[in-house]
Design a protein around this motif. Structure first.
Motif, PDB file in Angstrom:
ATOM      1  N   ASP A 289      40.260  35.159  47.382  1.00  0.00           N
ATOM      2  CA  ASP A 289      39.934  34.859  45.990  1.00  0.00           C
ATOM      3  C   ASP A 289      39.324  36.034  45.248  1.00  0.00           C
ATOM      4  N   LEU A 290      38.751  36.988  45.963  1.00  0.00           N
ATOM      5  CA  LEU A 290      38.210  38.152  45.284  1.00  0.00           C
ATOM      6  C   LEU A 290      39.214  39.295  45.200  1.00  0.00           C
ATOM      7  N   LYS A 291      40.325  39.115  45.862  1.00  0.00           N
ATOM      8  CA  LYS A 291      41.337  40.171  45.808  1.00  0.00           C
ATOM      9  C   LYS A 291      41.879  40.342  44.393  1.00  0.00           C
ATOM     10  N   THR A 292      42.087  39.225  43.689  1.00  0.00           N
ATOM     11  CA  THR A 292      42.646  39.295  42.327  1.00  0.00           C
ATOM     12  C   THR A 292      41.704  39.989  41.351  1.00  0.00           C
ATOM     13  N   PRO A 293      40.425  39.589  41.260  1.00  0.00           N
ATOM     14  CA  PRO A 293      39.561  40.309  40.316  1.00  0.00           C
ATOM     15  C   PRO A 293      39.344  41.767  40.688  1.00  0.00           C
ATOM     16  N   LEU A 294      39.304  42.085  41.969  1.00  0.00           N
ATOM     17  CA  LEU A 294      39.164  43.483  42.356  1.00  0.00           C
ATOM     18  C   LEU A 294      40.409  44.276  41.978  1.00  0.00           C
ATOM     19  N   THR A 295      41.572  43.670  42.187  1.00  0.00           N
ATOM     20  CA  THR A 295      42.814  44.336  41.787  1.00  0.00           C
ATOM     21  C   THR A 295      42.856  44.524  40.275  1.00  0.00           C
ATOM     22  N   ARG A 296      42.427  43.508  39.535  1.00  0.00           N
ATOM     23  CA  ARG A 296      42.387  43.596  38.078  1.00  0.00           C
ATOM     24  C   ARG A 296      41.410  44.678  37.632  1.00  0.00           C
ATOM     25  N   LEU A 297      40.278  44.776  38.341  1.00  0.00           N
ATOM     26  CA  LEU A 297      39.301  45.809  38.025  1.00  0.00           C
ATOM     27  C   LEU A 297      39.871  47.203  38.271  1.00  0.00           C
ATOM     28  N   GLN A 298      40.573  47.352  39.394  1.00  0.00           N
ATOM     29  CA  GLN A 298      41.191  48.635  39.701  1.00  0.00           C
ATOM     30  C   GLN A 298      42.258  48.994  38.678  1.00  0.00           C
TER      31      GLN A 298
END
Length: 482
Positions: free
Chosen positions: A251-260
């Motif tokens: 579930d944190l993969k998406t916001p981290l990817t979006r942040l990157q």
């Protein structure tokens, strides 16, 4: 041979040997003690009987001489009892009595001493059978010798009876030890083997294994129940850890990817200071969102790792609900709704005040976000009441509710229903409420009303602690507030 060695090393076998040994020694001591004291008592009775006979015959001899003594002994010898008599002349010839054969040394040593002898009784079919007796021999005037004694047949029979009883008792003790060993080995050792087998299953990674409970409430049942409770707690903690890891990984993969992606776009496409500022602000918002998720996950993990009963104290629910209502009443009114409370005065619960306050906050915010009705004004109600020896604390709204098939799923981490994905949130609020409810020995339950949804947890009732910390009525205590 291996199986026999295994049995001999078990506690059941050692306890059985100890049981047999202790009871054998105690029984042997008891039987020997009884036998010796009984033999001593019977010997004294024999001596007293012989001495009494001698005294009577001595009186007869003094009054009437040898003739009266012969007549008295002849008369007494005809009775088939245990008394023995023999009178001989100076040449050793028997004049009268009921003894057929006797060692000659007994008559030769006529010193009046008490001795045990073997003899053959006169006038019986068993005259060739030697028997035992206690006798005294005296020499009279004229070379006459008088023997008086008592047959020991009854005493020897009793001694043999005791010996047989001892042998029988030893056999019984051994059998009881074998039965005890069989019972302990088949019942108790089976329970211990079950515990060992379950422990091995758990050590291999299967935390779902549980100890069997026979239902007779013995010490093994109590041990099994406590261990099962401990295993459930360990399984819950391990599952929570796994859930947190999985949630972070997925579930944190998406916001981290979006942040990157935003950072890469900013580095590639941003123009001037204004462009970089917008990119940094968007990145800051995303990191704030990530920090809120991490903080929520950590708080849930801390709550789930707390032992039940940790930092619990009597709490005035009326006062606590009034404080939360005072905080959220303006927010609800801004949304065009109203907030109502209904808590009896003097209702106390044994709970962690900070965690229960967080529960009310989370449930109220959920109702504020997702509990809007299709038509009419939003109504949120916070209430508490005593029911079935538990305090029911609930927050309800008049919205669309949650379908029954999704009511368990929404309690899990990061779960958000489709109709609520447009609203801001992390999907962790109800997970925290669920953890707090479990910590207080209850659970989070949903119930669809008509209309609306009611979310409730149950707490342990308590009496006021008398410190005054839970009081502080504001004049609206116990009233329905809106």
């Amino acid at each position: 041979m291996t199986r026999l060695t295994r049995f001999t090393r078990t506690t059941a076998f050692k306890l059985s040997l100890l049981y047999v040994g202790v009871f054998t020694v105690m029984s042997g001591f008891l039987v020997v003690y009884v036998a010796e004291n009984t033999d001593h008592l019977m010997s004294e009775q024999v001596v007293q009987s012989v001495d009494s006979e001698l005294k009577g015959l001595a009186d007869v001899y003094v009054r009437g001489g040898v003739r009266d003594l012969v007549e008295t002994i002849d008369r007494r010898s005809r009775h088939p009892d245990a008394s023995l008599y023999l009178l001989t002349d100076f040449a050793g010839n028997a004049l009268v009595g009921n003894i057929a054969r006797l060692p000659t040394v007994v008559l030769e040593e006529a010193d009046g001493g008490l001795r045990r002898v073997r003899y053959t009784r006169l006038g019986q079919n068993t005259e060739d059978i030697e028997r035992q007796a206690m006798v005294r021999t005296f020499e009279l005037r004229g070379g006459f010798r008088l023997l008086v004694g008592r047959d020991l047949g009854d005493q020897l029979k009793f001694s043999n009876l005791l010996a047989n009883a001892l042998r029988l008792w030893l056999v019984v003790i051994v059998l009881m030890g074998a039965i005890t060993w069989f019972f302990v080995n088949s019942r108790v050792m089976k329970r211990i083997d079950d515990i060992s087998a379950t422990s091995r299953t758990i050590m291999h990674g299967d935390l779902t294994g549980r100890l069997s409970v026979a239902g007779n409430n013995d010490e093994f049942d109590r041990l099994a129940i406590n261990l099962n409770t401990m295993l459930e707690r360990i399984e819950l903690l391990m599952q929570s850890m796994k859930d947190v890891t999985d949630n972070i990984a997925h579930d944190l993969k998406t916001p981290l990817t979006r942040l990157q992606t935003r950072i890469e776009i900013a580095l590639r496409d941003a123009k001037g200071e204004e462009g970089y500022r917008d990119a940094l602000e968007a990145t800051l918002d995303e990191t704030d969102h990530l920090l809120r998720i991490f903080n929520a996950l950590l708080r849930i993990a801390r709550i789930e790792s707390m032992a039940p009963g940790t930092v619990m104290e009597p709490t005035d629910l009326n006062k606590m609900v009034a404080e939360i209502a005072e905080l959220y009443e303006p927010l609800v009114e801004d949304e065009g709704g109203r907030l109502e409370t209904e808590v009896p005065a003097g209702l106390y619960a044994e709970c962690n005040k900070d965690l229960i306050s967080q529960v009310l906050v989370n449930l109220t915010e959920n109702a504020l976000k997702y509990g809007r009705p299709i038509e009419g004004d939003l109504v949120i109600r916070m209430s508490a009441r005593l029911e079935d020896d538990r305090v029911q604390l609930s927050v309800s709204d008049n919205g669309a509710g949650i379908p029954e098939k999704d009511q368990d799923r929404v309690k899990e981490r990061f779960v958000r229903l489709e109709e609520s994905r447009s609203e801001p949130g992390t999907g962790l609020g109800l997970s925290l409420v669920k953890a707090v409810a479990r910590l207080h020995g209850g659970e989070l339950r949903f119930k669809n009303e008509t209309p609306g949804l009611s979310a409730r947890i149950d707490l342990k009732p308590a009496e006021p602690d008398g410190s005054g910390s839970g009081n502080g009525q504001d004049g609206k205590t116990g009233e329905k507030r809106s």
